[in-house]
Design an enzyme around this catalytic site. Sequence first.
Site, PDB file in Angstrom:
ATOM      1  N   TYR A 254       0.610  -1.299   0.233  1.00  0.00           N
ATOM      2  CA  TYR A 254       0.029   0.092   0.032  1.00  0.00           C
ATOM      3  C   TYR A 254       0.980   1.748   0.117  1.00  0.00           C
ATOM      4  O   TYR A 254       1.563   1.601   1.404  1.00  0.00           O
ATOM      5  CB  TYR A 254      -0.775   0.166   1.427  1.00  0.00           C
TER       6      TYR A 254
ATOM      7  N   HIS B 157       0.325 -12.200   1.292  1.00  0.00           N
ATOM      8  CA  HIS B 157      -0.530 -11.624   0.657  1.00  0.00           C
ATOM      9  C   HIS B 157      -0.337 -11.757  -1.011  1.00  0.00           C
ATOM     10  O   HIS B 157       0.346 -11.480  -1.418  1.00  0.00           O
ATOM     11  CB  HIS B 157       0.107  -9.688   0.435  1.00  0.00           C
TER      12      HIS B 157
END
Length: 329
Positions: free
Chosen positions: A58, A143
Site C-alpha cells: 500500500y 499477501h
Amino acid sequence: MVRTLALPRRPAVRLTELALGASQAGNLYRAITNEEFASAVDTAWDAGVRYYDTAPHYGLGLSERRLGAALRHRPRDEYVVSTKVGRLLVPTPEDAYRRDPEGFDVPASHRRVWDFSRDGVRRSIEASLERTGLDRFDVVYLHDPDDHWEQAATEAIPALVELRDQGVVRAIGAGMNQSAMLARFVRETDVDVVMCAGRYTLLEQGAADDLLPVAANRRVGVVIAGVYNSGLLSRDRPPDEARYDYRQAPPELVERARRIAALCGTYGVTLPQAALAFVRRHPAVVSTVVGVRDGSQVTDAVRRSEAAVPDEVWDALVAAGLLAAPPSG
C-alpha cells in the site's frame, strides 16, 4: 460500541468487529495528507476500533509509515495490527520521478518483488517493523500468493510458524481476493486467520461454498475485506461510474446493486448498512475491514456498522433472486 471477537485458535488475539483498513493511507487512487489519515485513526480509536490492517504494497510502504505514526502514542497492548508479506520493496531511485503504476499516488521509488521464501518473509517483517516503528505485529498474512502456492505453503507458512512460536507475531494467515486457495490454506496449513477480499459480499457469496465452511470446521477466523466490492456497495444508490474489483463496474452489476438498494430501502436500510450487516452474520467471520481515508469516513463506517437490519431483509433478497444464499444467523 464496536464489539471485540477472539480468534478461535488464538483467543489472546482479539479483533474488533469493525477494523480500519489502511490501503488509502498509501494514497490509493489519490493522495491524502498525514493529517487526514491521523484523523481517521483518532476517530476510529474514539469509537472503540482496535484492529488496524496495512501492508508494504500500500503506497510502497507509505501506509505502514503513516499507521505507525498514528498509533505511536497509543498503549501497545490495547490494539492489534496486521501487515502482510510476499512483496519485498526494492529501491529504484532512478524511477522516483514516475508515479507508482499499481494505483497508488506515490513516487515509483521502489519496485515490488514477489518473494515467499523463508528469508523473504523475515526480511519483509523486519522492514515493516522499521517502517511502522512497532516492536511486533499481532497478525501477519501472506499477501496475494495466487501464483505462488508451492513456495507460500512450503516456505512462507513454516517461516511464519517459526516467528509465531518465537513470539514475533501472534497469529498467521493469508489474505487474497479469492476464496478457493484460502480454503486450501485452511485445510492444509497451520493458519489461524485468513482475510478474504470481495468474495463474500451482498453481490457475491462464493466463499460460502468453500472457505467459510472449512474455516468454521477448523476453527480458523475469517476477516472479510472488500465488503463494498471496491465501492459499488458503498453508496445508498450506486452511481454509473462505481468501481467493482478495482475497475469500472459493469452496467449489469450496477443495476443489480441498485435493485438490492431499492429493496433494502423498503425496510429503512441503506445499501452500505446491509453490506456490513450481511457479512457479520456468518459465524466464521471475526472482523470486517473497511478502508477509510479520514475521520468522516470512519464516522460513516461506524454508524453503518451499528445500524439494525431486520432479518426480513435477507429473506426478501433471497426471494427476489438478489442473494444467492441466506446468511447464517
